[in-house]
Design a protein around this motif. Structure first.
Motif, PDB file in Angstrom:
ATOM      1  N   MET A   1      31.184  35.610  -9.267  1.00  0.00           N
ATOM      2  CA  MET A   1      31.464  34.654 -10.124  1.00  0.00           C
ATOM      3  C   MET A   1      31.784  35.284 -11.380  1.00  0.00           C
ATOM      4  O   MET A   1      31.489  36.374 -11.903  1.00  0.00           O
ATOM      5  N   LYS A   2      32.728  34.414 -12.114  1.00  0.00           N
ATOM      6  CA  LYS A   2      33.419  34.894 -13.524  1.00  0.00           C
ATOM      7  C   LYS A   2      32.829  33.807 -14.419  1.00  0.00           C
ATOM      8  O   LYS A   2      32.723  32.676 -14.298  1.00  0.00           O
ATOM      9  N   PHE A   3      32.323  34.623 -15.421  1.00  0.00           N
ATOM     10  CA  PHE A   3      31.722  33.915 -16.537  1.00  0.00           C
ATOM     11  C   PHE A   3      32.458  34.045 -17.885  1.00  0.00           C
ATOM     12  O   PHE A   3      32.388  35.209 -18.456  1.00  0.00           O
ATOM     13  N   PRO A   4      33.074  33.010 -18.144  1.00  0.00           N
ATOM     14  CA  PRO A   4      34.163  33.189 -19.714  1.00  0.00           C
ATOM     15  C   PRO A   4      33.052  32.799 -20.772  1.00  0.00           C
ATOM     16  O   PRO A   4      32.715  31.555 -21.069  1.00  0.00           O
ATOM     17  N   VAL A   5      32.700  33.743 -21.426  1.00  0.00           N
ATOM     18  CA  VAL A   5      31.888  33.998 -22.634  1.00  0.00           C
ATOM     19  C   VAL A   5      32.465  33.434 -23.843  1.00  0.00           C
ATOM     20  O   VAL A   5      33.700  34.169 -24.350  1.00  0.00           O
ATOM     21  N   LYS A   6      31.975  32.735 -24.682  1.00  0.00           N
ATOM     22  CA  LYS A   6      32.534  32.700 -26.051  1.00  0.00           C
ATOM     23  C   LYS A   6      32.778  34.163 -26.837  1.00  0.00           C
ATOM     24  O   LYS A   6      31.970  34.863 -26.530  1.00  0.00           O
ATOM     25  N   PRO A   7      33.780  34.218 -27.487  1.00  0.00           N
ATOM     26  CA  PRO A   7      33.972  35.631 -28.158  1.00  0.00           C
ATOM     27  C   PRO A   7      32.790  36.175 -28.800  1.00  0.00           C
ATOM     28  O   PRO A   7      32.204  37.391 -28.742  1.00  0.00           O
ATOM     29  N   GLU A   8      32.166  35.284 -29.711  1.00  0.00           N
ATOM     30  CA  GLU A   8      31.053  35.554 -30.665  1.00  0.00           C
ATOM     31  C   GLU A   8      30.048  35.983 -29.825  1.00  0.00           C
ATOM     32  O   GLU A   8      28.744  36.422 -30.504  1.00  0.00           O
ATOM     33  N   HIS A   9      29.820  35.710 -28.563  1.00  0.00           N
ATOM     34  CA  HIS A   9      28.550  35.961 -27.742  1.00  0.00           C
ATOM     35  C   HIS A   9      28.735  37.145 -26.789  1.00  0.00           C
ATOM     36  O   HIS A   9      27.918  37.553 -26.060  1.00  0.00           O
ATOM     37  N   ALA A  10      30.046  37.458 -26.358  1.00  0.00           N
ATOM     38  CA  ALA A  10      30.226  38.537 -25.535  1.00  0.00           C
ATOM     39  C   ALA A  10      29.588  39.799 -25.760  1.00  0.00           C
ATOM     40  O   ALA A  10      29.041  40.350 -24.400  1.00  0.00           O
ATOM     41  N   ASP A  11      29.406  40.267 -26.743  1.00  0.00           N
ATOM     42  CA  ASP A  11      28.714  41.430 -27.023  1.00  0.00           C
ATOM     43  C   ASP A  11      27.194  41.504 -26.632  1.00  0.00           C
ATOM     44  O   ASP A  11      26.549  42.470 -26.506  1.00  0.00           O
ATOM     45  N   ASP A  12      26.624  40.276 -26.744  1.00  0.00           N
ATOM     46  CA  ASP A  12      25.217  40.004 -26.448  1.00  0.00           C
ATOM     47  C   ASP A  12      24.818  39.444 -24.975  1.00  0.00           C
ATOM     48  O   ASP A  12      23.782  39.236 -24.663  1.00  0.00           O
ATOM     49  N   TRP A  13      25.944  39.410 -24.146  1.00  0.00           N
ATOM     50  CA  TRP A  13      25.627  38.628 -22.830  1.00  0.00           C
ATOM     51  C   TRP A  13      24.748  39.193 -22.119  1.00  0.00           C
ATOM     52  O   TRP A  13      23.788  38.567 -21.417  1.00  0.00           O
ATOM     53  N   PRO A  73      24.833  27.714 -20.648  1.00  0.00           N
ATOM     54  CA  PRO A  73      26.127  27.179 -20.852  1.00  0.00           C
ATOM     55  C   PRO A  73      26.496  27.170 -22.394  1.00  0.00           C
ATOM     56  O   PRO A  73      27.775  26.993 -22.751  1.00  0.00           O
ATOM     57  N   GLN A  74      25.617  27.049 -23.316  1.00  0.00           N
ATOM     58  CA  GLN A  74      26.085  27.051 -24.632  1.00  0.00           C
ATOM     59  C   GLN A  74      26.982  28.286 -25.081  1.00  0.00           C
ATOM     60  O   GLN A  74      27.624  28.335 -26.145  1.00  0.00           O
ATOM     61  N   TYR A  75      26.735  29.278 -24.183  1.00  0.00           N
ATOM     62  CA  TYR A  75      27.475  30.524 -24.708  1.00  0.00           C
ATOM     63  C   TYR A  75      28.884  30.653 -24.097  1.00  0.00           C
ATOM     64  O   TYR A  75      29.382  31.820 -24.039  1.00  0.00           O
ATOM     65  N   LEU A  76      29.192  29.643 -23.092  1.00  0.00           N
ATOM     66  CA  LEU A  76      30.252  29.800 -22.146  1.00  0.00           C
ATOM     67  C   LEU A  76      31.718  28.907 -23.019  1.00  0.00           C
ATOM     68  O   LEU A  76      31.272  27.947 -23.440  1.00  0.00           O
ATOM     69  N   ARG A  77      32.764  29.570 -22.756  1.00  0.00           N
ATOM     70  CA  ARG A  77      33.937  28.744 -23.126  1.00  0.00           C
ATOM     71  C   ARG A  77      34.376  27.750 -21.974  1.00  0.00           C
ATOM     72  O   ARG A  77      34.782  26.505 -22.542  1.00  0.00           O
ATOM     73  N   GLU A  78      33.831  27.975 -20.830  1.00  0.00           N
ATOM     74  CA  GLU A  78      34.146  26.661 -19.893  1.00  0.00           C
ATOM     75  C   GLU A  78      33.187  27.294 -18.640  1.00  0.00           C
ATOM     76  O   GLU A  78      32.321  28.164 -18.467  1.00  0.00           O
ATOM     77  N   THR A  79      33.106  26.365 -17.529  1.00  0.00           N
ATOM     78  CA  THR A  79      32.553  26.653 -16.435  1.00  0.00           C
ATOM     79  C   THR A  79      32.637  27.714 -15.627  1.00  0.00           C
ATOM     80  O   THR A  79      34.175  27.978 -15.447  1.00  0.00           O
ATOM     81  N   PRO A  80      31.884  28.530 -15.386  1.00  0.00           N
ATOM     82  CA  PRO A  80      32.218  29.609 -14.630  1.00  0.00           C
ATOM     83  C   PRO A  80      32.805  29.225 -13.156  1.00  0.00           C
ATOM     84  O   PRO A  80      32.919  28.368 -12.701  1.00  0.00           O
ATOM     85  N   TYR A  81      33.303  30.457 -12.515  1.00  0.00           N
ATOM     86  CA  TYR A  81      34.256  30.202 -11.222  1.00  0.00           C
ATOM     87  C   TYR A  81      33.440  30.921 -10.437  1.00  0.00           C
ATOM     88  O   TYR A  81      32.723  32.207 -10.503  1.00  0.00           O
ATOM     89  N   ILE A  82      33.372  30.682  -9.048  1.00  0.00           N
ATOM     90  CA  ILE A  82      32.562  31.093  -8.032  1.00  0.00           C
ATOM     91  C   ILE A  82      33.464  31.250  -6.774  1.00  0.00           C
ATOM     92  O   ILE A  82      34.431  30.655  -6.437  1.00  0.00           O
ATOM     93  N   ARG A  83      33.197  32.564  -6.186  1.00  0.00           N
ATOM     94  CA  ARG A  83      33.485  32.597  -4.638  1.00  0.00           C
ATOM     95  C   ARG A  83      32.321  32.790  -3.977  1.00  0.00           C
ATOM     96  O   ARG A  83      31.711  33.701  -4.136  1.00  0.00           O
ATOM     97  N   ASN A  84      32.156  32.157  -2.665  1.00  0.00           N
ATOM     98  CA  ASN A  84      30.838  32.006  -2.127  1.00  0.00           C
ATOM     99  C   ASN A  84      31.434  32.503  -0.583  1.00  0.00           C
ATOM    100  O   ASN A  84      32.181  31.651   0.132  1.00  0.00           O
ATOM    101  N   GLN A  85      30.585  33.502  -0.221  1.00  0.00           N
ATOM    102  CA  GLN A  85      31.046  34.278   1.098  1.00  0.00           C
ATOM    103  C   GLN A  85      29.703  34.416   1.725  1.00  0.00           C
ATOM    104  O   GLN A  85      29.097  35.313   1.353  1.00  0.00           O
TER     105      GLN A  85
END
Length: 101
Positions: A1-13, A73-85
């Motif tokens: 999964m890819k989690f696009p984090v808001k820049p102000e929270h990226a270092d704290d993820w 979700p409050q820390y994300l720029r958008e909905t995460p992306y997923i690949r499920n296998q």
């Protein structure tokens, strides 16, 4: 999964997800649950997770998963992306093309 984090929270993820990560790793049937930070986009984290058999269903219905759904979700720029296998086995294979030794 890819989690696009808001820049102000990226270092704290990593800290923001610590309780969720530790609880997931302690689940019966969890094989791995590993975060990596993109070297191309420092606001993007990639999660590689693996579960035995039907353990993934128990994961997404667990209290800590539901808490993460409410909190993260409050820390994300958008909905995460997923690949499920679905994959056989419960281990990582060696990459023969880069054999060391």
């Amino acid at each position: 999964m890819k989690f696009p984090v808001k820049p102000e929270h990226a270092d704290d993820w990593v800290e923001l997800t610590r309780d969720f990560t530790e609880a997931t790793r302690a689940e019966e049937g969890n094989l791995f649950f590993d975060w990596s930070r993109s070297v191309e986009d420092p606001t993007e984290y990639v999660l590689v997770e693996g579960f035995r058999d039907d353990a993934a269903e128990a994961h997404v219905t667990s209290p800590h998963f539901k808490q993460a759904q409410a909190d993260l979700p409050q820390y994300l720029r958008e909905t995460p992306y997923i690949r499920n296998q679905l994959m056989e086995g419960d281990h990582w294979d060696r990459l023969g093309e880069f054999e060391v030794g």
